[in-house]
Scaffold this active site. Structure first.
Site, mmCIF file in Angstrom:
data_model
loop_
_atom_site.group_PDB
_atom_site.id
_atom_site.type_symbol
_atom_site.label_atom_id
_atom_site.label_comp_id
_atom_site.label_asym_id
_atom_site.label_seq_id
_atom_site.Cartn_x
_atom_site.Cartn_y
_atom_site.Cartn_z
ATOM 1 N N ASP A 37 0.828 -1.847 -0.184
ATOM 2 C CA ASP A 37 -0.112 0.171 -0.145
ATOM 3 C C ASP A 37 0.439 1.467 0.380
ATOM 4 O O ASP A 37 1.853 1.650 0.581
ATOM 5 C CB ASP A 37 -0.817 -0.032 1.145
ATOM 6 C CG ASP A 37 -1.817 1.215 1.081
ATOM 7 O OD1 ASP A 37 -2.153 1.534 0.194
ATOM 8 O OD2 ASP A 37 -2.673 0.915 2.338
ATOM 9 N N HIS A 63 2.901 3.254 -8.984
ATOM 10 C CA HIS A 63 2.738 2.816 -9.449
ATOM 11 C C HIS A 63 3.479 1.335 -9.985
ATOM 12 O O HIS A 63 4.684 0.574 -10.060
ATOM 13 C CB HIS A 63 1.512 1.904 -10.417
ATOM 14 C CG HIS A 63 0.122 2.221 -9.321
ATOM 15 N ND1 HIS A 63 -0.218 1.472 -7.605
ATOM 16 C CD2 HIS A 63 -0.725 2.786 -10.252
ATOM 17 C CE1 HIS A 63 -1.620 2.422 -7.548
ATOM 18 N NE2 HIS A 63 -2.033 3.476 -8.754
ATOM 19 N N LEU A 98 10.938 -20.708 -5.424
ATOM 20 C CA LEU A 98 9.055 -19.447 -4.372
ATOM 21 C C LEU A 98 8.177 -20.119 -5.488
ATOM 22 O O LEU A 98 8.207 -20.152 -6.675
ATOM 23 C CB LEU A 98 9.887 -18.545 -5.089
ATOM 24 C CG LEU A 98 9.544 -17.741 -4.537
ATOM 25 C CD1 LEU A 98 9.219 -17.587 -3.217
ATOM 26 C CD2 LEU A 98 9.866 -15.721 -4.621
HETATM 27 C C1 FPP Z 1 -1.661 -0.028 -3.356
HETATM 28 O O1 FPP Z 1 -1.101 1.724 -3.326
HETATM 29 C C2 FPP Z 1 -1.315 -0.145 -5.074
HETATM 30 C C3 FPP Z 1 -1.928 -1.284 -5.474
HETATM 31 C C4 FPP Z 1 -3.634 -1.087 -5.428
HETATM 32 C C5 FPP Z 1 -1.491 -1.656 -6.520
HETATM 33 C C6 FPP Z 1 -0.296 -2.415 -6.568
HETATM 34 C C7 FPP Z 1 0.244 -3.481 -7.650
HETATM 35 C C8 FPP Z 1 1.302 -3.189 -8.568
HETATM 36 C C9 FPP Z 1 1.798 -1.960 -8.434
HETATM 37 C C10 FPP Z 1 1.499 -4.792 -9.481
HETATM 38 C C11 FPP Z 1 0.424 -5.820 -10.345
HETATM 39 C C12 FPP Z 1 1.586 -5.936 -10.822
HETATM 40 C C13 FPP Z 1 1.632 -7.346 -11.355
HETATM 41 C C14 FPP Z 1 2.663 -8.138 -11.911
HETATM 42 C C15 FPP Z 1 0.564 -8.520 -10.489
HETATM 43 P P1 FPP Z 1 -2.354 2.796 -3.430
HETATM 44 O O2 FPP Z 1 -2.513 3.464 -4.976
HETATM 45 O O3 FPP Z 1 -3.673 2.109 -2.430
HETATM 46 O O4 FPP Z 1 -1.928 4.479 -3.078
HETATM 47 P P2 FPP Z 1 -2.487 4.711 -1.825
HETATM 48 O O5 FPP Z 1 -3.282 4.449 -0.748
HETATM 49 O O6 FPP Z 1 -1.065 5.919 -1.512
HETATM 50 O O7 FPP Z 1 -3.261 5.626 -3.107
#
Ligand code: FPP
Length: 261
Positions: free
Chosen positions: A40, A57, A151
């Site tokens: 997060d 991201h 893994l």
């Molecule tokens: C949370 O930060 C993050 C996410 C919802 C997405 C994370 C996923 C990836 C970076 C990669 C996925 C990739 C693959 C290969 C499956 P947020 O956007 O909720 O942050 P915030 O709470 O600060 O707004």
């Protein structure tokens, strides 16, 4: 450009020697069998730098790569990332589109290395509901790494734990109607076989970054006895060193599973 971006996502790098000392210390005790991570804080990381959320991201994706490498190097058996929840579809369309492209990019950039590392990639969640190209990439990951024995790397994508539990109950009712199971047979172990994590050990440890202290519909059944570890670090700032520190703390906690020791 890439170099300066890398520096940006590595603000508090410890020296190699610090890291090696920590690794050798955690290797002297049993490792967790399964670590599940709620990654997060990508959006906030980007906002702090005046960048679009998608840059957060992208930085988060680099961190995922680093943590996979570190988990593999210390010999962790199972690693799970909560990458996209069933609620995340409510995000702005552009952001969802960007997130759905990440597995496609990741396939191109990292599949070869994951195969070399003998990593087995699996998806938890309803991947069929993702866009066609994303779905194809997710299937390709699973297919190309299915025989690997190292893994186990799970990505929870379009995943929600309550939905998973309801689906398990529906399947059980179906099997009961077909006389494959009956009510007397239902216990925790049988129920676990109906979940998407079938065959995997439950997470011993859940890590959540960004200062949020909740579990957000993530593996609710499976984390019944997990050790929880929260950090204020935003996901793109979460280093391997922090992972090792979390493991070290895990090793110092006494797990009692409700019993007295
Ligand atoms: C949370 O930060 C993050 C996410 C919802 C997405 C994370 C996923 C990836 C970076 C990669 C996925 C990739 C693959 C290969 C499956 P947020 O956007 O909720 O942050 P915030 O709470 O600060 O707004």
């Amino acid at each position: 450009m890439l170099k300066s971006f890398k520096r940006l996502v590595n603000p508090t790098a410890k020296t190699k020697r610090d890291e090696e000392a920590l690794i050798s210390s955690i290797k002297q005790h049993p490792l967790p069998q399964h670590i599940a991570i709620i990654t997060d804080g990508n959006g906030r990381w980007a906002r702090k730098r005046g960048l679009p959320r998608t840059a957060g991201h992208a930085a988060g994706m680099m961190r995922i790569r680093e943590i996979i490498r570190s988990a593999d190097e210390i010999g962790l058996p199972v690693l799970t990332f909560y990458s996209f929840s069933t609620e995340n579809w409510k995000r702005p369309r552009k952001e969802v589109e960007y997130l759905m492209r990440l597995p496609i990019e990741f396939l191109k950039s990292d599949l070869k290395e994951l195969i070399e590392r003998n990593v087995k990639v699996q998806m938890l969640g309803d991947k069929q509901q993702t866009p066609q190209e994303t779905y194809a990439a997710l299937l390709e990951f699973e297919k190309q790494t299915a025989q690997n024995t190292g893994l186990i790397l799970n990505f929870a994508i379009n995943y929600g734990s309550r939905g998973e539990i309801i689906h398990a109950v529906q399947q059980m009712i179906q099997d009961a109607k077909n006389n494959q199971i009956d009510a007397d047979m239902i216990d925790e172990s049988l129920f676990s076989q109906y979940l998407l994590t079938k065959g995997l050990p439950d997470p011993d440890m859940v890590i959540r970054t960004s200062g949020e202290v909740r579990v957000s519909n993530f593996l609710l059944w499976q984390i019944a006895y997990s050790e929880l570890w929260f950090t204020d670090a935003l996901w793109p700032d979460f280093t391997s060193y922090m992972l090792f520190e979390a493991i070290q703390e895990f090793q110092s906690r006494t797990r009692r599973y409700g019993a007295v020791t």
